[in-house]
Design a protein around this motif. Sequence first.
Motif, short mmCIF file in Angstrom:
data_model
loop_
_atom_site.label_atom_id
_atom_site.label_comp_id
_atom_site.label_asym_id
_atom_site.label_seq_id
_atom_site.Cartn_x
_atom_site.Cartn_y
_atom_site.Cartn_z
N UNK A 1 -19.55 -22.43 66.81
CA UNK A 1 -19.84 -23.64 67.58
C UNK A 1 -18.53 -24.25 68.07
N UNK A 2 -18.41 -24.40 69.38
CA UNK A 2 -17.16 -24.85 70.00
C UNK A 2 -17.34 -26.22 70.64
N UNK A 3 -16.27 -26.99 70.69
CA UNK A 3 -16.32 -28.24 71.42
C UNK A 3 -16.54 -27.99 72.90
N UNK A 4 -15.88 -26.97 73.43
CA UNK A 4 -16.00 -26.59 74.84
C UNK A 4 -15.78 -25.10 74.96
N UNK A 5 -16.52 -24.46 75.81
CA UNK A 5 -16.36 -23.02 75.99
C UNK A 5 -15.17 -22.70 76.87
N UNK A 6 -14.64 -23.71 77.59
CA UNK A 6 -13.53 -23.48 78.51
C UNK A 6 -12.17 -23.77 77.90
N UNK A 7 -12.11 -24.43 76.76
CA UNK A 7 -10.83 -24.73 76.13
C UNK A 7 -10.14 -23.45 75.67
N UNK A 8 -8.86 -23.26 76.01
CA UNK A 8 -8.18 -22.01 75.66
C UNK A 8 -8.15 -21.72 74.16
N UNK A 9 -7.93 -22.74 73.34
CA UNK A 9 -7.89 -22.53 71.89
C UNK A 9 -9.28 -22.15 71.37
N UNK A 10 -10.31 -22.85 71.85
CA UNK A 10 -11.68 -22.52 71.45
C UNK A 10 -12.02 -21.09 71.86
N UNK B 1 -13.16 -15.48 70.56
CA UNK B 1 -12.87 -14.06 70.76
C UNK B 1 -12.68 -13.34 69.43
N UNK B 2 -11.97 -14.02 68.51
CA UNK B 2 -11.78 -13.42 67.19
C UNK B 2 -13.08 -13.24 66.44
N UNK B 3 -13.96 -14.25 66.52
CA UNK B 3 -15.27 -14.17 65.86
C UNK B 3 -16.09 -13.05 66.48
N UNK B 4 -16.13 -13.01 67.80
CA UNK B 4 -16.96 -12.02 68.47
C UNK B 4 -16.48 -10.60 68.20
#
Length: 344
Positions: free
Chosen positions: A66-75, A80-83
């Motif tokens: 669960x991300x704050x935003x899908x466009x944030x580079x850190x998120x 990517x690591x999870x996937x």
Amino acid sequence: MASTIHDVAAEAGVSIATVSRVIAGNYPVAKKTRERVEAAVARLNYSANPNAQRLRGVDIAPVAVLLGSITGPSFAALAQGVESEARDRGRICLIGTTGGAADRELELVELMRRQGVEAVILPGGSWESREHHDRMAEHAKTLAKEGKHLVFCGPRTLDDHGDDAIDIRYDNEGGARQIAAHVVDKGHRNVLLMPGTPNGGTASERLRGFRTALAAGAAQEYGVIETSFDREPAREALLAHLREIVPVGSRPPFSAVLCGTDQVAMGVLDALHEHGLRCPEDVSITGYDDVPSARDLSPALTTIRVPYEELGALAVRQALDDPHADAGVLPVELIVRDSVAAPR
């Protein structure tokens, strides 16, 4: 009966996490350890193939992030690591976005639980209130009873609720100390702090690290400007402050700005340019995160590199292999580029 990953770990005399890393082949493992695990896999005829697991009646549940935003580079790097780790294990990865809304975050955790995910992974530092803390702890407890896991990546913990949740941490405060010490070593003695989201766990730790290093170096904290972690709010906040204190083109009282994220640093750089100031000739700037665009700025940004992809991958490994193991604290790295110079 078919062998399990637990059998392989016992046979090789290593942890379940080590077996998983050897099988995935995407994490460094000592040569002798890898050979011991591979020999145990061969002796036990162990198969981690998802189709074989299904034939044995094992459910291959997805994982969620669960991300704050899908466009944030850190998120995006964390996701990517999870996937990648989930894919290597034959699992799908579900992604949800909260928009920074606390209630939405709670709703999504419950929704993902109902979807049957094995782990729900959350970036740290996005909430502070006691009510939210307690409600999240209840979710962690419910998931744990079902053999599932809530995993935090970063400076967010359920500190008084036992081990229902898993914490994957990096040296957040230590990174802030490193970069602030670098600025002090360059000779800066009057420094503006822009740590990011007010009352957020990530920003609070970074602010604490900044202050510790400034005090140790006998440098002065000019002040704190609170803003979000995003570029435009940071630009607006600093520009408004500059217009209040100095004419266009005149140097401000502070000689450096320590920023809580690279996005904040980009907004600060925009504000300086709009006010007729140069970086680093007039004001030095630092970031935090080392997003891909940090090196492409002019000047290239001095920042702290956080291993977000490894955080995401480690979160999956810990949840699926050994939820009660101590993952330790992942190190961060000071990246020195061109945005910091000695003050005039």
